[in-house]
Design an enzyme around this catalytic site. Structure first.
Site, PDB file in Angstrom:
ATOM      1  N   LYS A  82     -19.306   5.517  28.236  1.00 45.91           N
ATOM      2  CA  LYS A  82     -18.387   4.731  29.056  1.00 45.91           C
ATOM      3  C   LYS A  82     -17.321   5.701  29.515  1.00 45.91           C
ATOM      4  O   LYS A  82     -16.451   6.095  28.746  1.00 45.91           O
ATOM      5  CB  LYS A  82     -17.775   3.578  28.268  1.00 45.91           C
ATOM      6  CG  LYS A  82     -17.147   2.553  29.195  1.00 45.91           C
ATOM      7  CD  LYS A  82     -16.252   1.585  28.480  1.00 45.91           C
ATOM      8  CE  LYS A  82     -14.830   1.938  28.807  1.00 45.91           C
ATOM      9  NZ  LYS A  82     -13.850   0.988  28.310  1.00 45.91           N
ATOM     10  N   THR A 100      -9.310  -6.061  23.591  1.00 46.00           N
ATOM     11  CA  THR A 100      -8.000  -6.572  23.184  1.00 46.00           C
ATOM     12  C   THR A 100      -7.949  -8.089  23.060  1.00 46.00           C
ATOM     13  O   THR A 100      -7.336  -8.617  22.116  1.00 46.00           O
ATOM     14  CB  THR A 100      -6.915  -6.097  24.177  1.00 46.00           C
ATOM     15  OG1 THR A 100      -7.028  -4.680  24.324  1.00 46.00           O
ATOM     16  CG2 THR A 100      -5.523  -6.431  23.682  1.00 46.00           C
TER      17      THR A 100
END
Lengths: 65, 257
Positions: B99, B209
Site C-alpha cells: 500500500k 481509525t
C-alpha cells in the site's frame, strides 16, 4: 566489533547477519535486514558477514493503517 | 450470486480491509480483525526494538496464512523512502503487495501525487502489486493505473479525520474511468460512510481509525462488516432514482367511496 544497529551503537561478536539475529533473539522470517543501505536477502543472511563500522537496520511489521 | 473481488489473480474474501494501527494492544487488534471479517490487514514497517527484545510481535496475533498482510509506506515523504520501505516490506513479508503512500504534508497527510506516480511506476516494474493511496482525483487515478497500479485507493477524507466521503461525485467519476479496482482508503468515520463508499460502486473500503478509535472497537468492527456488505448489496441491487414528489406505495384501487 562495533556496528550501528537501528540507529544506535552496538557491540557484537556475531560474524554474520544470521548470527546477529540469533544474538538478538530475532526470528529471521519476520524481519528484513539492510546492510549499509542494501537489502540482505533472507537466503543470504548466513553468508553475509559483518564488518566493523557497518550500518545495520532490522525492521519488522508493526500496527499501521 | 457470486461476487468475488479478484485483483491480479489474488482472490479477496472480504471487501472490508482493515488497518492495525492505534489499538490498545495486539489482543484488541486481533479481536477487531476477527469481528470485521477482513482478510486484508495493513501493517507498517518499523525498526525492531533492540532494547526490549521480549516485546510482543504483531505477527503472533495475526496469522499470515489466514490474512493477507498489506504493508504500507506510511510516514514516507519522498519517493526514495517509499521505495526503500516497499522493498524492505517485501523482504520481511511473503508477498509483493504494497500500500504505497508518499505523503506530501504532515498536517493533512495528503498524498504527494507526483512522487506517488513516480514510485508506482518504479515498483510496478519491479513486480510489486501496488495499491497507491491517492487523492479523489479522477485524472491522477487514471495516471496511476497507466503507471501500473493494481488498484487505486482514493481518500474519502484526510486519514483519521472521520469526515466520511467528502466528494462522492469524484469517487463516482474515478469509478467510471477506472479499469482497475477502486478502494476507498481513509476518511470513513462510521458505518454509514463505509456503506456510502460501497453504494457508489467501490470494490472495497479500507478502515483503521474509525474502528480502532471507536469506544468499542470490536462492535464497530462488526458494524463495518455489515455496512460494507450492505453497501455492496445495495450497489448490485441498483437503487431507485431520486424524485422530488411522492409516489404512493399503496394502491388507490379498492378504497372506500
Amino acid at each position: 566489533m562495533n556496528i550501528k544497529l537501528n540507529g544506535s551503537d552496538y557491540i557484537t561478536s556475531a560474524v554474520t547477519i544470521s548470527e546477529l539475529l540469533t544474538e538478538l533473539n530475532i526470528q529471521a522470517d519476520r524481519v528484513a535486514v539492510e546492510k549499509n543501505l542494501s537489502i540482505v536477502k533472507r537466503t543470504d543472511i548466513d553468508k553475509t558477514t559483518l564488518e566493523n563500522g557497518d550500518t545495520i537496520e532490522i525492521v519488522m511489521f508493526v500496527g499501521g493503517g | 450470486m457470486e461476487d468475488k473481488l479478484i485483483i491480479r489473480g489474488i482472490e479477496f474474501k472480504s471487501r472490508l480491509w482493515v488497518g492495525t494501527g492505534k489499538y490498545k494492544d495486539f489482543e484488541e487488534t486481533a479481536r477487531a480483525i476477527d469481528a470485521s471479517g477482513a482478510d486484508v490487514v495493513t501493517v507498517a514497517v518499523r525498526r525492531v526494538n533492540i532494547t526490549d527484545r521480549n516485546s510482543p510481535n504483531l505477527l503472533d496475533y495475526i496469522d499470515p496464512k489466514k490474512h493477507k498482510i498489506l504493508p504500507n509506506t506510511a510516514g514516507c515523504y519522498s519517493v526514495e523512502d517509499a521505495l526503500r520501505y516497499s522493498r524492505l516490506a517485501r523482504e520481511a513479508g511473503v508477498s509483493d503487495l504494497v500500500k504505497l503512500e508518499v505523503i506530501g504534508d504532515e498536517r493533512t497527510l495528503f498524498p504527494d501525487v507526483i512522487g506517488l506516480l513516480k514510485a508506482t511506476e518504479i515498483l510496478a516494474k519491479e513486480g510489486f502489486v501496488v495499491f497507491p493511496y491517492t487523492n479523489d482525483d479522477p485524472i491522477m487515478a487514471r495516471r496511476l493505473e497507466d503507471a501500473g497500479a493494481a488498484a487505486v485507493m482514493p481518500l474519502g477524507a484526510p486519514i483519521g479525520s472521520g469526515l466520511g466521503i467528502r466528494n462522492p461525485y469524484n469517487i463516482k467519476i474515478i469509478l467510471e474511468f477506472a479499469k482497475v479496482p477502486v478502494i476507498v482508503d481513509a476518511g470513513v468515520g462510521t458505518a454509514s460512510d463505509a456503506t456510502v463508499a460501497m453504494e457508489l460502486g467501490c470494490d472495497a473500503v479500507l478502515i483503521n481509525t474509525a474502528i480502532a478509535g471507536a469506544q468499542d472497537p470490536i462492535s464497530m468492527a462488526e458494524a463495518m462488516k455489515y455496512a460494507t456488505l450492505a453497501g455492496r448489496l445495495a450497489y448490485r441491487a441498483g437503487r431507485i432514482g431520486k424524485k422530488l414528489y411522492a409516489t404512493a406505495s399503496s394502491p388507490y384501487d379498492g378504497m372506500l367511496t
